[in-house]
Design an enzyme around this catalytic site. Structure first.
Site, PDB file in Angstrom:
ATOM      1  N   LYS A   7       7.999  34.896  86.201  1.00 37.64           N
ATOM      2  CA  LYS A   7       7.344  36.293  86.330  1.00 37.64           C
ATOM      3  C   LYS A   7       7.519  36.677  87.760  1.00 37.64           C
ATOM      4  O   LYS A   7       7.776  35.616  88.787  1.00 37.64           O
ATOM      5  CB  LYS A   7       5.868  35.914  85.980  1.00 37.64           C
ATOM      6  CG  LYS A   7       5.072  37.510  85.638  1.00 37.64           C
ATOM      7  CD  LYS A   7       5.672  37.692  84.047  1.00 37.64           C
ATOM      8  CE  LYS A   7       4.914  38.959  83.625  1.00 37.64           C
ATOM      9  NZ  LYS A   7       4.846  39.248  82.194  1.00 37.64           N
ATOM     10  N   GLY A  28      -7.583  50.210  75.154  1.00 40.22           N
ATOM     11  CA  GLY A  28      -6.396  50.609  75.953  1.00 40.22           C
ATOM     12  C   GLY A  28      -5.456  51.479  75.236  1.00 40.22           C
ATOM     13  O   GLY A  28      -5.228  50.875  73.835  1.00 40.22           O
ATOM     14  N   GLY A  30      -2.347  52.630  76.309  1.00 39.98           N
ATOM     15  CA  GLY A  30      -1.193  52.778  76.924  1.00 39.98           C
ATOM     16  C   GLY A  30       0.192  52.430  76.133  1.00 39.98           C
ATOM     17  O   GLY A  30      -0.233  52.509  74.660  1.00 39.98           O
ATOM     18  N   ASN A  31       1.041  51.940  76.592  1.00 43.15           N
ATOM     19  CA  ASN A  31       2.384  51.720  75.764  1.00 43.15           C
ATOM     20  C   ASN A  31       2.012  50.737  74.623  1.00 43.15           C
ATOM     21  O   ASN A  31       2.297  51.193  73.257  1.00 43.15           O
ATOM     22  CB  ASN A  31       3.389  51.067  76.577  1.00 43.15           C
ATOM     23  CG  ASN A  31       4.620  50.637  75.917  1.00 43.15           C
ATOM     24  OD1 ASN A  31       4.553  49.749  74.988  1.00 43.15           O
ATOM     25  ND2 ASN A  31       5.663  51.264  76.362  1.00 43.15           N
ATOM     26  N   ALA A  32       1.281  49.788  74.859  1.00 44.03           N
ATOM     27  CA  ALA A  32       1.000  48.855  73.609  1.00 44.03           C
ATOM     28  C   ALA A  32       0.298  49.356  72.667  1.00 44.03           C
ATOM     29  O   ALA A  32       0.199  49.496  71.563  1.00 44.03           O
ATOM     30  CB  ALA A  32       0.567  47.460  74.050  1.00 44.03           C
ATOM     31  N   GLY A  33      -1.028  49.839  73.255  1.00 42.50           N
ATOM     32  CA  GLY A  33      -2.185  50.132  72.549  1.00 42.50           C
ATOM     33  C   GLY A  33      -1.886  51.398  71.745  1.00 42.50           C
ATOM     34  O   GLY A  33      -2.280  51.691  70.351  1.00 42.50           O
TER      35      GLY A  33
HETATM   36  P1  NAD Z   1      -0.240  50.383  80.062  1.00 39.38           P
HETATM   37  O1  NAD Z   1      -0.282  50.497  81.647  1.00 39.38           O
HETATM   38  O2  NAD Z   1       0.965  51.398  79.358  1.00 39.38           O
HETATM   39  O3  NAD Z   1      -1.521  50.702  79.431  1.00 39.38           O
HETATM   40  C1  NAD Z   1      -2.828  49.946  79.685  1.00 39.38           C
HETATM   41  C2  NAD Z   1      -4.024  50.665  79.136  1.00 39.38           C
HETATM   42  O4  NAD Z   1      -5.138  49.956  79.419  1.00 39.38           O
HETATM   43  C3  NAD Z   1      -4.100  52.242  79.644  1.00 39.38           C
HETATM   44  O5  NAD Z   1      -4.542  53.078  78.651  1.00 39.38           O
HETATM   45  C4  NAD Z   1      -5.113  52.041  80.651  1.00 39.38           C
HETATM   46  O6  NAD Z   1      -5.907  53.343  80.934  1.00 39.38           O
HETATM   47  C5  NAD Z   1      -5.974  51.012  79.988  1.00 39.38           C
HETATM   48  N1  NAD Z   1      -7.128  50.455  80.774  1.00 39.38           N
HETATM   49  C6  NAD Z   1      -6.695  50.059  82.141  1.00 39.38           C
HETATM   50  N2  NAD Z   1      -7.922  49.521  82.631  1.00 39.38           N
HETATM   51  C7  NAD Z   1      -8.818  49.358  81.581  1.00 39.38           C
HETATM   52  C8  NAD Z   1     -10.065  48.868  81.640  1.00 39.38           C
HETATM   53  N3  NAD Z   1     -10.820  48.677  82.597  1.00 39.38           N
HETATM   54  N4  NAD Z   1     -10.604  49.109  80.062  1.00 39.38           N
HETATM   55  C9  NAD Z   1     -10.130  49.522  79.195  1.00 39.38           C
HETATM   56  N5  NAD Z   1      -8.931  50.021  79.359  1.00 39.38           N
HETATM   57  C10 NAD Z   1      -8.160  50.009  80.401  1.00 39.38           C
HETATM   58  O7  NAD Z   1       0.039  48.918  79.920  1.00 39.38           O
HETATM   59  P2  NAD Z   1       0.760  48.195  78.348  1.00 39.38           P
HETATM   60  O8  NAD Z   1       2.125  48.109  78.811  1.00 39.38           O
HETATM   61  O9  NAD Z   1       0.409  48.904  77.266  1.00 39.38           O
HETATM   62  O10 NAD Z   1       0.059  46.648  78.686  1.00 39.38           O
HETATM   63  C11 NAD Z   1      -1.243  46.531  78.001  1.00 39.38           C
HETATM   64  C12 NAD Z   1      -1.428  44.917  77.823  1.00 39.38           C
HETATM   65  O11 NAD Z   1      -0.410  44.623  77.076  1.00 39.38           O
HETATM   66  C13 NAD Z   1      -1.125  44.167  79.111  1.00 39.38           C
HETATM   67  O12 NAD Z   1      -2.024  43.162  79.132  1.00 39.38           O
HETATM   68  C14 NAD Z   1       0.337  43.811  79.173  1.00 39.38           C
HETATM   69  O13 NAD Z   1       0.560  42.506  79.931  1.00 39.38           O
HETATM   70  C15 NAD Z   1       0.359  43.449  77.657  1.00 39.38           C
HETATM   71  N6  NAD Z   1       1.852  43.463  77.363  1.00 39.38           N
HETATM   72  C16 NAD Z   1       2.442  44.840  77.050  1.00 39.38           C
HETATM   73  C17 NAD Z   1       3.746  44.613  76.771  1.00 39.38           C
HETATM   74  C18 NAD Z   1       4.595  45.968  76.691  1.00 39.38           C
HETATM   75  O14 NAD Z   1       5.714  45.696  76.099  1.00 39.38           O
HETATM   76  N7  NAD Z   1       4.105  46.777  77.206  1.00 39.38           N
HETATM   77  C19 NAD Z   1       4.295  43.371  76.251  1.00 39.38           C
HETATM   78  C20 NAD Z   1       3.441  42.312  76.500  1.00 39.38           C
HETATM   79  C21 NAD Z   1       2.273  42.362  76.773  1.00 39.38           C
END
Ligand code: NAD
Length: 430
Positions: A105, A217, A219-222
């Site tokens: 990482k 959440g 974002g991308n994943a949620g």
């Molecule tokens: P992202 O930045 O696209 O989305 C994050 C979301 O979390 C946003 O909606 C943001 O508003 C929200 N958020 C931020 N602070 C918050 C809080 N205090 N309470 C509630 N929501 C909050 O990120 P992502 O890519 O969706 O990643 C989210 C998680 O998934 C991270 O832990 C990341 O490590 C994990 N993850 C993502 C991927 C990927 O491919 N995107 C892969 C493996 C793991």
């Protein structure tokens, strides 16, 4: 008591599993610290002519099974403890889905929101120059993480190719489609988790129409997961982002939420401006405003943390009502909370399995970069499903045989696979 950090939390679980597996002292030592910790200071010229310096890291945890693999995050809290924990989780994640990578990482400690696009590009290129000797398509393959994007991956690939005078599409993953990316990478994390949910409910003969889901959440994943589940007939009862969330026992349409989030910047944007909400409209639509803490304790069947680490703790684990938790976020549950959830019979599909779809499609991107092939979206989905379900089966079997939680079983499967590779290479001296 030592300060709890992402790395100490990782070690608590790792130590418990290594004990259950009866590893020798020599074997334990191979897992106790990263193989390499690289540090640098990145200096850039700001737009106003001044200089700015940022600490940068690349932690390489283990490469017994293949080149190190792991994202790069740009964040003010990206310190060595966090990056070490994430590198270790990557090593276990690539092993649990059985793809030929190790784990690493990277991080740059800074707030990217305070930089212009030009400054951000300078940081991205400087990161590659700083770690040029320790990264590469056969050595350590970076990817996006928090606050790093396909555009940043493209700048990084370009810098690597310039510095090494090479053509290296397999140097980095998560690239834009126009510059060596893979179809399906943008939705891969949620899709991989979705396949696990489908398998879980199929085996339990449950009907999606009767299942309620809460997702923290958007974002991308949620958000991607919310769309998949909604389309498959699940009822999404709660959604949130950093500004709070909404709850509706009758169900929320993620398409509508996405529309308002784009317009207002918030999941609750249809009803609330900041903390001021249109109570009448909320009542009419049967919607309530909730905090992120409340979301975790909502009455539902499946809870999906998809935002931050360390949100399910010993303080709220007893109040969680979901029967299943699928960890799309990395590290959302503390080891203390894990014990409470296990005693309460709540099944946790752990992060290293649940969100491994992302790194799996990154692997497909790396394969495409090396072979010059371009896979169709159908091929990506088909292979992703196969790999996710194989991993799930291996973890379920381990959990059943050794009477372990799914988290301990996923760690055990990974540790055994890494140890097998280390033995094959003659690294384990017993
Ligand atoms: P992202 O930045 O696209 O989305 C994050 C979301 O979390 C946003 O909606 C943001 O508003 C929200 N958020 C931020 N602070 C918050 C809080 N205090 N309470 C509630 N929501 C909050 O990120 P992502 O890519 O969706 O990643 C989210 C998680 O998934 C991270 O832990 C990341 O490590 C994990 N993850 C993502 C991927 C990927 O491919 N995107 C892969 C493996 C793991």
């Amino acid at each position: 008591m030592p300060r709890s950090t992402p790395y100490t939390r990782f070690r608590t679980t790792l130590d418990a599993v290594m004990k259950k597996l009866n590893l020798s002292a020599a074997e334990k030592k191979l897992f106790s610290e990263p193989q390499h910790i690289h540090k640098a200071e990145i200096t850039i010229k700001r737009d106003d002519g001044s200089k700015a310096a940022f600490p940068a890291f690349r932690v390489q945890f283990n490469n017994a099974r293949g080149p190190y693999k792991g994202g790069i995050r740009f964040h003010p809290a990206a310190d060595i403890e966090e990056v070490k924990a994430l590198a270790a989780l990557m090593a276990l994640k690539t092993a649990v889905v059985n793809i030929p990578f190790g784990g690493s990482k990277g991080g740059v400690q800074m707030n990217p929101k305070e930089l212009s696009r030009r400054e951000l590009q300078e940081v991205s290129r400087a990161y590659i120059r700083a770690f040029l000797k320790v990264v590469g398509p056969d050595i350590d393959v970076p990817a996006p993480d928090v606050n790093t994007t396909p555009e940043i991956m493209a700048w990084m690939r370009d810098e690597f190719e310039k510095q090494t005078k090479s053509y290296s599409p397999a140097f980095i993953t998560g690239k834009p489609l126009s510059y060596g990316g893979s179809l399906g990478r943008d939705t891969a994390t949620a899709r991989g988790g979705f396949y696990l949910i489908q398998e879980l409910i199929d085996r339990a003969a449950l009907d999606p129409q009767e299942l309620k889901v809460a997702i923290q959440g958007f974002g991308n994943a949620g958000a991607t997961m919310a769309h998949f589940l909604h389309n498959a007939g699940f009822t999404i009862v709660a959604l949130s982002d950093s500004q709070g969330g909404i709850y509706s026992p009758e169900g929320i349409d993620p398409v509508r939420v996405e529309k308002y989030k784009r317009k207002t910047g918030a999941v609750a944007g249809e009803y609330c401006t900041g903390s001021v909400c249109d109570i009448k409209k909320m009542k009419m639509d049967g919607v309530q405003h909730i905090t992120n803490e409340e979301l975790l304790e909502i009455s539902c069947d499946i809870l999906i943390p998809a935002a931050l680490d360390n949100v399910i703790t010993e303080k709220n684990a007893r109040k969680i009502k979901a029967k299943h938790i699928l960890e799309l976020a990395n590290g959302p549950t503390t080891p203390e909370a894990d014990q409470i959830l296990e005693k309460r019979g709540i099944q946790v599909i752990p992060d290293i399995l649940a969100n491994a779809g992302g790194v799996t499609v990154s692997y497909f991107e790396w394969v495409q970069g090396r072979s010059g092939e371009q896979w169709t979206a159908d091929r990506v989905d088909h292979e992703l499903k196969r790999i996710m379900l194989d991993a799930y089966k291996a973890v379920r079997r381990q959990a059943y045989r050794e009477k372990m939680s799914y988290r301990h079983a996923a760690f055990a499967v990974s540790i055994k696979r890494i140890l097998d590779a280390m033995r094959a290479r003659g690294w384990v001296i017993s």
